[in-house]
Design a protein around this motif. Structure first.
Motif, mmCIF file in Angstrom:
data_model
loop_
_atom_site.group_PDB
_atom_site.id
_atom_site.type_symbol
_atom_site.label_atom_id
_atom_site.label_comp_id
_atom_site.label_asym_id
_atom_site.label_seq_id
_atom_site.Cartn_x
_atom_site.Cartn_y
_atom_site.Cartn_z
ATOM 1 N N ARG A 1 -2.234 62.557 -7.655
ATOM 2 C CA ARG A 1 -3.027 62.052 -6.519
ATOM 3 C C ARG A 1 -2.708 62.794 -5.226
ATOM 4 N NH1 ARG A 1 -6.207 57.891 -7.439
ATOM 5 N NH2 ARG A 1 -5.833 56.629 -9.296
ATOM 6 N N ARG A 2 -1.515 63.311 -5.101
ATOM 7 C CA ARG A 2 -1.138 64.035 -3.891
ATOM 8 C C ARG A 2 -1.470 65.527 -3.983
ATOM 9 N NH1 ARG A 2 2.169 61.144 -0.433
ATOM 10 N NH2 ARG A 2 3.150 59.264 -1.256
ATOM 11 N N SER A 3 -2.020 65.959 -5.101
ATOM 12 C CA SER A 3 -2.255 67.383 -5.318
ATOM 13 C C SER A 3 -3.716 67.744 -5.095
ATOM 14 C CB SER A 3 -1.862 67.758 -6.749
ATOM 15 O OG SER A 3 -2.860 67.316 -7.671
ATOM 16 N N LEU B 1 -8.358 53.331 10.081
ATOM 17 C CA LEU B 1 -9.648 54.023 10.015
ATOM 18 C C LEU B 1 -9.805 54.920 8.796
ATOM 19 C CD1 LEU B 1 -10.121 55.049 13.771
ATOM 20 C CD2 LEU B 1 -11.020 53.036 12.578
ATOM 21 N N LEU B 2 -8.685 55.333 8.179
ATOM 22 C CA LEU B 2 -8.770 56.239 7.038
ATOM 23 C C LEU B 2 -8.097 55.689 5.786
ATOM 24 C CD1 LEU B 2 -7.963 59.631 8.818
ATOM 25 C CD2 LEU B 2 -10.208 58.755 8.177
ATOM 26 N N ASP B 3 -7.376 54.573 5.922
ATOM 27 C CA ASP B 3 -6.623 54.011 4.800
ATOM 28 C C ASP B 3 -5.663 55.048 4.226
ATOM 29 O OD1 ASP B 3 -5.807 52.028 3.078
ATOM 30 O OD2 ASP B 3 -7.307 52.485 1.552
ATOM 31 N N LEU B 4 -4.968 55.743 5.123
ATOM 32 C CA LEU B 4 -4.010 56.762 4.714
ATOM 33 C C LEU B 4 -2.649 56.484 5.333
ATOM 34 C CD1 LEU B 4 -5.819 60.223 5.065
ATOM 35 C CD2 LEU B 4 -5.037 59.159 2.947
ATOM 36 N N ASN B 5 -1.609 56.797 4.577
ATOM 37 C CA ASN B 5 -0.262 56.824 5.129
ATOM 38 C C ASN B 5 0.035 58.287 5.416
ATOM 39 O OD1 ASN B 5 2.381 56.523 5.858
ATOM 40 N ND2 ASN B 5 3.120 55.977 3.824
ATOM 41 N N LEU B 6 -0.479 58.767 6.520
ATOM 42 C CA LEU B 6 -0.520 60.200 6.779
ATOM 43 C C LEU B 6 0.862 60.806 6.918
ATOM 44 C CD1 LEU B 6 -2.349 62.635 7.281
ATOM 45 C CD2 LEU B 6 -2.281 62.091 9.713
ATOM 46 N N LEU B 7 1.774 60.123 7.590
ATOM 47 C CA LEU B 7 3.095 60.694 7.831
ATOM 48 C C LEU B 7 4.065 60.384 6.706
ATOM 49 C CD1 LEU B 7 3.413 60.049 11.671
ATOM 50 C CD2 LEU B 7 2.517 62.043 10.466
ATOM 51 N N GLN B 8 3.621 59.661 5.712
ATOM 52 C CA GLN B 8 4.301 59.346 4.449
ATOM 53 C C GLN B 8 5.664 60.006 4.352
ATOM 54 O OE1 GLN B 8 1.531 60.532 1.418
ATOM 55 N NE2 GLN B 8 0.875 62.274 2.541
ATOM 56 N N GLU C 1 4.129 49.962 -5.623
ATOM 57 C CA GLU C 1 3.887 50.805 -4.454
ATOM 58 C C GLU C 1 2.858 51.878 -4.786
ATOM 59 O OE1 GLU C 1 6.581 52.897 -1.097
ATOM 60 O OE2 GLU C 1 6.953 53.582 -3.148
ATOM 61 N N TYR C 2 2.968 52.442 -5.993
ATOM 62 C CA TYR C 2 1.978 53.443 -6.404
ATOM 63 C C TYR C 2 0.612 52.812 -6.633
ATOM 64 C CZ TYR C 2 -0.937 56.095 -9.502
ATOM 65 O OH TYR C 2 -2.043 56.689 -10.059
ATOM 66 N N LEU C 3 0.555 51.741 -7.414
ATOM 67 C CA LEU C 3 -0.739 51.154 -7.775
ATOM 68 C C LEU C 3 -1.464 50.561 -6.573
ATOM 69 C CD1 LEU C 3 0.155 49.364 -11.136
ATOM 70 C CD2 LEU C 3 -1.252 51.414 -10.865
ATOM 71 N N ALA C 4 -0.720 49.885 -5.706
ATOM 72 C CA ALA C 4 -1.358 49.172 -4.597
ATOM 73 C C ALA C 4 -1.672 50.080 -3.424
ATOM 74 C CB ALA C 4 -0.461 48.021 -4.136
ATOM 75 N N ARG C 5 -1.028 51.245 -3.342
ATOM 76 C CA ARG C 5 -1.201 52.081 -2.161
ATOM 77 C C ARG C 5 -1.654 53.492 -2.497
ATOM 78 N NH1 ARG C 5 3.894 50.114 1.670
ATOM 79 N NH2 ARG C 5 3.141 47.976 1.911
ATOM 80 N N GLN C 6 -2.236 53.651 -3.661
ATOM 81 C CA GLN C 6 -2.616 55.000 -4.069
ATOM 82 C C GLN C 6 -3.679 55.607 -3.168
ATOM 83 O OE1 GLN C 6 -5.611 53.941 -7.746
ATOM 84 N NE2 GLN C 6 -3.433 53.907 -8.150
ATOM 85 N N ASN C 7 -4.516 54.764 -2.568
ATOM 86 C CA ASN C 7 -5.552 55.296 -1.672
ATOM 87 C C ASN C 7 -4.975 55.847 -0.373
ATOM 88 O OD1 ASN C 7 -7.594 54.612 -3.473
ATOM 89 N ND2 ASN C 7 -7.909 52.601 -2.566
#
Length: 589
Positions: free
Chosen positions: A390-392, A582-589, A435-441
């Motif tokens: 998913r991160r690739s 606004l993007l449903d992203l954890n950008l700075l992850q 954490e993976y399943l619930a936050r994959q988006n």
């Protein structure tokens, strides 16, 4: 006086006509029952004039076991060794909560043993008004949410018997992400596990967050049942949720993590640590900005060593029984660690690793094994491999791989919504999978563009700030402004409803950070996210940082540590806030 009828068959009260054997008639009855005599059928009419409760034995299985009916018995007829009758539900209070019924057991005269015995009792006294008042006209649906909620409440109140019964009822619900998430509170009640609290949505600096800190500190002080890698969990958690009160314990945990990383990097040749150990430690560090910042030198040593040990085919080898084998779990750990920690220097290494991981999916299963060639699928390898994909930049090409892997993970949960994988505790594995399943988006694919540039600029700013020195502070300020600017342009690109562009009308010049901030504020006011004249949060602080950046570039001005720290703090909060909302992203992850 009222009737209490109990059956051990959890289908018995579901369809009329109803029957009860006469050999257990009047068991556990009160003194008022002495006037009721089977030899005098006319006395049975009195039972039709009083309320009746129909319930199942405690311990009975099936979907109806906890349904309790309240109403009146009608048309009692004796047929041989049975009494048959009909039953009219109370129109307003037809269904009672069984947990409430059992809480009123003493007032109702219901003995402990009779809760487990099929019989017809005639009780003295009345059914408590508050119990009847809580009854409902319609039968509540026993959804997984209802049952899981009751289970958590039973665990919280220490009602072990109810908890056991509800756990049995939960077996009737198929595995699902919803079920696992609903049972997270019960896991925390049983054992405070740091990684579970964010999954519940508990925010730092709130009363709930403070309670979480106190629970974790109490577990830490007790020093019981702590996993070997507890220091990573505690450092990550205290950095996120803690306060100055826990500063000393945080520093201690950071020191323990540093010592572990140094030990991993000390060995050479045959004494070198396994890739799986290195990848795991780096992956744990990657979850915490504080760990990444404070342990950057130790992390750099291990990251360099990790990359150099990658095979040409893209995988990392593990030693099993004296022989090297391609390690799937090791490769997945190393890949996600590089994705979370690294920058575009590792793009090719990551791409090769993900390409190899995709080939390791077990046909017709969807999961991956711990090592290449194994037949048995493994939770950790699968969850991390799915995250790596998913991160690739392969994410758009293999949706079928992701769908199959996710489905296997969900189906592999335990009855109470957990996952098991050696050598970690079930609660930690559950947190990792959830954490993976619930936050994959929220996972940002490693595809070149504005958002990836924003992430890498901010990472570079954090590194430069930690290096100290006047010029490093200057470069950190410049990188932070660029991170905010790239984030704004990426946001404009992805959210078409904002009707914004990163470019001016000529199509070649970008807006610049100040103008882009103003444009976003206007757009959010237009769509109702902000109410005019409400200003964009952090805008003034970011504009001040842009001014300092301009002074650095055009006049060689300096920026103090305090000014840089304040600017970076607001930049991080701004990016995190709007990346999520606004993007449903954890950008700075």
């Amino acid at each position: 006086m009222f009737n209490l009828l109990v059956s051990g068959n959890s289908e018995w009260w579901e369809t009329p006509p109803y029957t009860s054997t006469i050999d257990r008639f009047k068991e556990y009855s009160g003194v008022e029952a002495e006037t009721i005599d089977l030899a005098r059928p006319d006395t049975l009419r009195r039972l039709e004039e009083i309320p009746a409760v129909l319930m199942y034995e405690v311990g009975a299985g099936g979907p109806h076991a906890r349904v309790v009916r309240h109403g009146r018995i009608r048309n009692i007829v004796r047929r041989g060794g049975e009494l048959s009758f009909s039953f009219d539900l109370d129109p307003n209070h037809a269904y009672l909560d069984r947990a409430a019924v059992l809480r009123f057991a003493d007032q109702l005269g219901i003995a402990q043993f009779e809760q487990h015995r099929t019989h017809w009792a005639i009780k003295d006294g009345d059914i408590p008004a508050e119990l009847i008042a809580a009854g409902t006209a319609e039968r509540a649906q026993r959804t997984v949410a209802v049952v899981a909620g009751e289970y958590v409440e039973a665990r919280r109140e220490g009602r072990r018997r109810d908890a056991r019964e509800l756990a049995e009822e939960l077996e009737d619900f198929p595995p699902s992400l919803e079920k696992a998430l609903l049972l997270v509170p019960a896991r925390i009640l049983q054992q405070p596990t740091p990684e579970l609290y964010p999954i519940l949505g508990i925010e730092p600096r709130t009363p709930e967050g403070r309670n979480a800190v106190e629970a974790l500190i109490a577990r830490d002080n007790a020093r019981q049942d702590l996993p070997a890698d507890w220091s990573y969990s505690l450092a990550w958690f205290l950095d996120l949720y803690g306060s100055a009160t826990e500063a000393a314990r945080l520093d201690q945990a950071l020191g323990e993590c540093a010592a572990h990383l140094i030990a991993l990097g000390a060995g050479e040749g045959d004494a070198a640590a396994q890739v799986e150990e290195i990848g795991y430690a780096l992956w744990r560090c990657a979850r915490s900005p504080r760990l990444v910042g404070d342990l950057r030198r130790e992390i750099a040593v291990l990251t360099d060593r990790l990359v150099r040990r990658q095979e040409v085919e893209g995988y990392w080898s593990e030693t099993r029984g004296g022989a090297a084998v391609p390690g799937v779990r090791a490769t997945a750990l190393a890949t996600v660690a590089l994705q979370r920690l690294g920058d575009d220097r590792y793009h090719e290494a990551i791409r090769k690793a993900v390409s190899w991981l995709i080939t390791q999916v077990i046909p017709d299963v969807g999961a991956l094994p711990r090592d290449a060639g194994d037949d048995a699928p493994e939770v950790i390898a699968t969850a991390l491999a799915m995250e790596a994909i998913r991160r690739s930049d392969f994410v758009e090409d293999v949706p079928h791989v992701l769908a199959a892997g996710d489905a296997w993970l969900v189906s592999g949960q335990t009855v109470l919504g957990g996952w098991q994988a050696e050598p970690w505790p079930e609660d930690y594995v559950a947190a990792m999978v959830l954490e993976y399943l619930a936050r994959q988006n929220e996972m940002l694919p490693q595809v070149d563009g504005f958002l990836l540039m924003a992430r890498d600029f901010f990472r570079k700013a954090e590194e430069l700030r930690l290096e100290e020195g006047a010029n490093n502070r200057r470069l950190a300020a410049i990188a932070t402004v660029h991170a905010v600017e790239m984030f704004l342009y990426g946001l404009f690109e992805r959210r078409e409803d904002l009707a914004l562009s990163a470019f001016r009308e000529n199509g070649t010049e970008t807006l610049g950070p100040r103008e882009a901030l103003r444009a976003l504020q206007d757009a959010l006011q237009r769509i109702g996210v902000l109410q005019a004249p409400q200003r964009l949060p952090h805008r003034d602080n970011l504009s001040a940082l842009v001014g300092r950046r301009d002074g650095i570039i055009h006049r060689a001005h300096e920026i103090s540590e305090a000014e840089l720290g304040d600017g970076m703090k607001h930049a991080r909060r701004f990016i995190e806030k709007y990346a999520r909302s606004l993007l449903d992203l954890n950008l700075l992850q």
